[in-house]
Design a protein around this motif. Structure first.
Motif, PDB file in Angstrom:
ATOM      1  N   MET A   9       0.848  -1.175   0.000  1.00 30.30           N
ATOM      2  CA  MET A   9       0.000   0.000   0.000  1.00 30.30           C
ATOM      3  C   MET A   9       0.896   1.241   0.000  1.00 30.30           C
ATOM      4  SD  MET A   9      -3.045   0.980   2.684  1.00 30.30           S
ATOM      5  CE  MET A   9      -4.483   0.478   1.782  1.00 30.30           C
ATOM      6  N   ASN A  10       0.474   2.263  -0.736  1.00 25.40           N
ATOM      7  CA  ASN A  10       1.163   3.550  -0.772  1.00 25.40           C
ATOM      8  C   ASN A  10       0.281   4.567  -0.058  1.00 25.40           C
ATOM      9  OD1 ASN A  10       3.308   2.671  -2.549  1.00 25.40           O
ATOM     10  ND2 ASN A  10       1.752   2.623  -4.141  1.00 25.40           N
ATOM     11  N   ILE A  11       0.824   5.196   0.954  1.00 24.27           N
ATOM     12  CA  ILE A  11       0.077   6.207   1.696  1.00 24.27           C
ATOM     13  C   ILE A  11       0.837   7.514   1.631  1.00 24.27           C
ATOM     14  CG2 ILE A  11      -0.808   6.922   3.943  1.00 24.27           C
ATOM     15  CD1 ILE A  11      -1.466   4.049   4.515  1.00 24.27           C
ATOM     16  N   LYS A  12       0.080   8.561   1.309  1.00 25.46           N
ATOM     17  CA  LYS A  12       0.678   9.874   1.140  1.00 25.46           C
ATOM     18  C   LYS A  12      -0.164  10.890   1.906  1.00 25.46           C
ATOM     19  CE  LYS A  12       0.140  11.595  -3.101  1.00 25.46           C
ATOM     20  NZ  LYS A  12       0.391  11.737  -4.538  1.00 25.46           N
ATOM     21  N   ILE A  13       0.516  11.850   2.520  1.00 23.83           N
ATOM     22  CA  ILE A  13      -0.163  12.994   3.110  1.00 23.83           C
ATOM     23  C   ILE A  13       0.264  14.215   2.299  1.00 23.83           C
ATOM     24  CG2 ILE A  13      -0.427  14.476   5.136  1.00 23.83           C
ATOM     25  CD1 ILE A  13       0.226  12.049   6.889  1.00 23.83           C
ATOM     26  N   VAL A  14      -0.705  14.913   1.753  1.00 29.52           N
ATOM     27  CA  VAL A  14      -0.431  16.170   1.060  1.00 29.52           C
ATOM     28  C   VAL A  14      -0.928  17.276   1.992  1.00 29.52           C
ATOM     29  CG1 VAL A  14      -0.888  17.599  -0.966  1.00 29.52           C
ATOM     30  CG2 VAL A  14      -0.720  15.119  -1.218  1.00 29.52           C
ATOM     31  N   CYS A  15      -0.028  18.193   2.330  1.00 31.52           N
ATOM     32  CA  CYS A  15      -0.391  19.223   3.289  1.00 31.52           C
ATOM     33  C   CYS A  15       0.146  20.582   2.871  1.00 31.52           C
ATOM     34  CB  CYS A  15       0.095  18.849   4.679  1.00 31.52           C
ATOM     35  SG  CYS A  15       1.753  18.193   4.722  1.00 31.52           S
ATOM     36  N   VAL A  16      -0.480  21.600   3.407  1.00 31.92           N
ATOM     37  CA  VAL A  16      -0.134  22.978   3.073  1.00 31.92           C
ATOM     38  C   VAL A  16       0.839  23.516   4.116  1.00 31.92           C
ATOM     39  CG1 VAL A  16      -1.053  25.322   2.812  1.00 31.92           C
ATOM     40  CG2 VAL A  16      -2.346  23.367   1.933  1.00 31.92           C
ATOM     41  N   GLY A  17       1.921  24.105   3.650  1.00 29.84           N
ATOM     42  CA  GLY A  17       2.869  24.768   4.536  1.00 29.84           C
ATOM     43  C   GLY A  17       4.028  23.887   4.947  1.00 29.84           C
ATOM     44  N   LYS A  18       5.060  24.552   5.441  1.00 31.49           N
ATOM     45  CA  LYS A  18       6.282  23.871   5.901  1.00 31.49           C
ATOM     46  C   LYS A  18       6.157  23.564   7.388  1.00 31.49           C
ATOM     47  CE  LYS A  18       9.731  24.268   2.669  1.00 31.49           C
ATOM     48  NZ  LYS A  18       9.525  23.037   1.959  1.00 31.49           N
ATOM     49  N   LEU A  19       6.757  22.459   7.772  1.00 29.21           N
ATOM     50  CA  LEU A  19       6.802  22.083   9.178  1.00 29.21           C
ATOM     51  C   LEU A  19       8.067  22.682   9.776  1.00 29.21           C
ATOM     52  CD1 LEU A  19       5.241  20.391  11.224  1.00 29.21           C
ATOM     53  CD2 LEU A  19       6.616  18.450  10.566  1.00 29.21           C
ATOM     54  N   LYS A  20       7.909  23.517  10.785  1.00 23.89           N
ATOM     55  CA  LYS A  20       9.060  24.222  11.361  1.00 23.89           C
ATOM     56  C   LYS A  20       9.483  23.656  12.717  1.00 23.89           C
ATOM     57  CE  LYS A  20       7.541  28.468   9.110  1.00 23.89           C
ATOM     58  NZ  LYS A  20       6.207  28.153   8.689  1.00 23.89           N
ATOM     59  N   GLU A  21       8.539  23.189  13.503  1.00 28.08           N
ATOM     60  CA  GLU A  21       8.817  22.766  14.867  1.00 28.08           C
ATOM     61  C   GLU A  21       9.586  21.453  14.898  1.00 28.08           C
ATOM     62  OE1 GLU A  21       5.896  23.621  13.667  1.00 28.08           O
ATOM     63  OE2 GLU A  21       5.215  25.362  14.788  1.00 28.08           O
ATOM     64  N   ALA A  51       8.913  11.778  12.036  1.00 29.90           N
ATOM     65  CA  ALA A  51      10.001  10.914  11.547  1.00 29.90           C
ATOM     66  C   ALA A  51       9.940   9.546  12.209  1.00 29.90           C
ATOM     67  CB  ALA A  51      11.359  11.572  11.795  1.00 29.90           C
ATOM     68  N   GLU A  52       9.645   9.513  13.497  1.00 29.25           N
ATOM     69  CA  GLU A  52       9.555   8.235  14.210  1.00 29.25           C
ATOM     70  C   GLU A  52       8.417   7.380  13.656  1.00 29.25           C
ATOM     71  OE1 GLU A  52      10.109   5.015  16.594  1.00 29.25           O
ATOM     72  OE2 GLU A  52      11.510   6.674  16.287  1.00 29.25           O
ATOM     73  N   TYR A  53       7.234   7.951  13.511  1.00 29.13           N
ATOM     74  CA  TYR A  53       6.103   7.173  12.985  1.00 29.13           C
ATOM     75  C   TYR A  53       6.303   6.812  11.517  1.00 29.13           C
ATOM     76  CZ  TYR A  53       3.680   7.736  17.359  1.00 29.13           C
ATOM     77  OH  TYR A  53       3.342   7.679  18.687  1.00 29.13           O
ATOM     78  N   LYS A  73       7.516  -0.454   7.637  1.00 31.89           N
ATOM     79  CA  LYS A  73       7.321  -1.917   7.684  1.00 31.89           C
ATOM     80  C   LYS A  73       6.023  -2.339   6.995  1.00 31.89           C
ATOM     81  CE  LYS A  73       9.488  -2.168  12.182  1.00 31.89           C
ATOM     82  NZ  LYS A  73       9.061  -1.758  13.510  1.00 31.89           N
ATOM     83  N   PHE A  74       5.087  -1.395   6.890  1.00 33.72           N
ATOM     84  CA  PHE A  74       3.747  -1.732   6.412  1.00 33.72           C
ATOM     85  C   PHE A  74       3.384  -1.145   5.051  1.00 33.72           C
ATOM     86  CE2 PHE A  74       3.584  -1.464  11.097  1.00 33.72           C
ATOM     87  CZ  PHE A  74       3.299  -2.797  11.371  1.00 33.72           C
ATOM     88  N   LEU A 125      -2.276  12.548  12.569  1.00 36.07           N
ATOM     89  CA  LEU A 125      -2.691  11.683  11.462  1.00 36.07           C
ATOM     90  C   LEU A 125      -1.675  10.565  11.217  1.00 36.07           C
ATOM     91  CD1 LEU A 125      -4.477  10.899   9.064  1.00 36.07           C
ATOM     92  CD2 LEU A 125      -3.298  12.669   7.727  1.00 36.07           C
ATOM     93  N   THR A 126      -0.394  10.901  11.222  1.00 37.67           N
ATOM     94  CA  THR A 126       0.648   9.895  10.986  1.00 37.67           C
ATOM     95  C   THR A 126       0.580   8.816  12.062  1.00 37.67           C
ATOM     96  OG1 THR A 126       2.028  11.582   9.938  1.00 37.67           O
ATOM     97  CG2 THR A 126       3.126   9.552  10.603  1.00 37.67           C
ATOM     98  N   GLU A 127       0.385   9.232  13.302  1.00 35.63           N
ATOM     99  CA  GLU A 127       0.273   8.259  14.388  1.00 35.63           C
ATOM    100  C   GLU A 127      -0.966   7.383  14.209  1.00 35.63           C
ATOM    101  OE1 GLU A 127      -0.881   6.252  17.968  1.00 35.63           O
ATOM    102  OE2 GLU A 127      -2.057   7.857  17.044  1.00 35.63           O
ATOM    103  N   GLN A 128      -2.087   7.964  13.800  1.00 39.25           N
ATOM    104  CA  GLN A 128      -3.313   7.182  13.630  1.00 39.25           C
ATOM    105  C   GLN A 128      -3.199   6.195  12.464  1.00 39.25           C
ATOM    106  OE1 GLN A 128      -6.358   6.882  15.480  1.00 39.25           O
ATOM    107  NE2 GLN A 128      -4.862   7.716  16.918  1.00 39.25           N
ATOM    108  N   ILE A 129      -2.491   6.566  11.423  1.00 42.10           N
ATOM    109  CA  ILE A 129      -2.254   5.625  10.322  1.00 42.10           C
ATOM    110  C   ILE A 129      -1.423   4.444  10.842  1.00 42.10           C
ATOM    111  CG2 ILE A 129      -1.103   5.304   8.081  1.00 42.10           C
ATOM    112  CD1 ILE A 129      -1.828   8.316   7.519  1.00 42.10           C
TER     113      ILE A 129
END
Length: 159
Positions: free
Chosen positions: A1-13, A21-23, A29-30, A141-145
């Motif tokens: 399966m290919n999962i992608k998140i498309v989001c607006v803006g840069k992540l700064k924090e 990165a951890e999730y 693996k999946f 969202l990444t954690e819930q996936i």
């Protein structure tokens, strides 16, 4: 399966980047997992309704350029349907079973998603009525996936 998140803006924090990165590493693996950022539209604090729509439209066009026709799209929207983690996991499993191996989640900018992006989505999903910063929503969202894959694999992680 290919999962992608498309989001607006840069992540700064840094702390959000580390969590994602951890999730992302765990998800490898999946599935093939990627996050694609599109630039947010610069806008002053006070906008008229027409100006707000113009910002959402421009961001929406950038989002749609990152989505292929064959992708099954979830739009994160406050008016979307809320699910439990188990229901979400079952949906992901069903998508894979019924030939939707390319799944894309869309997170809008601070003004939300344009009507054309919402129309393109097969499903609208909500994580409740809270307003969350869109950068934090990426981590949630990444954690819930990841949690969905763990549930589907019978792991005790989700308890």
């Amino acid at each position: 399966m290919n999962i992608k998140i498309v989001c607006v803006g840069k992540l700064k924090e840094k702390y959000l980047k580390q969590g994602i990165a951890e999730y992302s590493k765990r998800l490898s693996k999946f599935c093939k997992f990627e996050i694609i950022e599109v630039p947010d539209e610069k806008a002053p604090e006070k906008l008229s309704p027409a100006e707000m729509e113009a910002v959402k439209q421009k961001e929406g066009e950038r989002i749609l350029h990152k989505i292929k026709d064959k992708e099954y799209v979830y739009a994160l929207a406050i008016e979307g349907k809320e699910r439990s983690s188990e229901e979400f996991a079952a949906e992901l499993e069903k998508l894979g079973t019924y030939g939707h191996s390319d799944v894309t989640f869309v997170i809008g900018g601070s003004l939300g998603l344009s009507p054309v992006v919402l129309k393109r989505a097969q499903t609208k999903i909500s994580f409740g009525r809270f307003t969350l910063p869109h950068q934090l929503m990426r981590l949630v969202l990444t954690e819930q996936i990841y949690r969905g894959f763990m549930i589907n694999n019978g792991s005790p992680y989700h308890k």
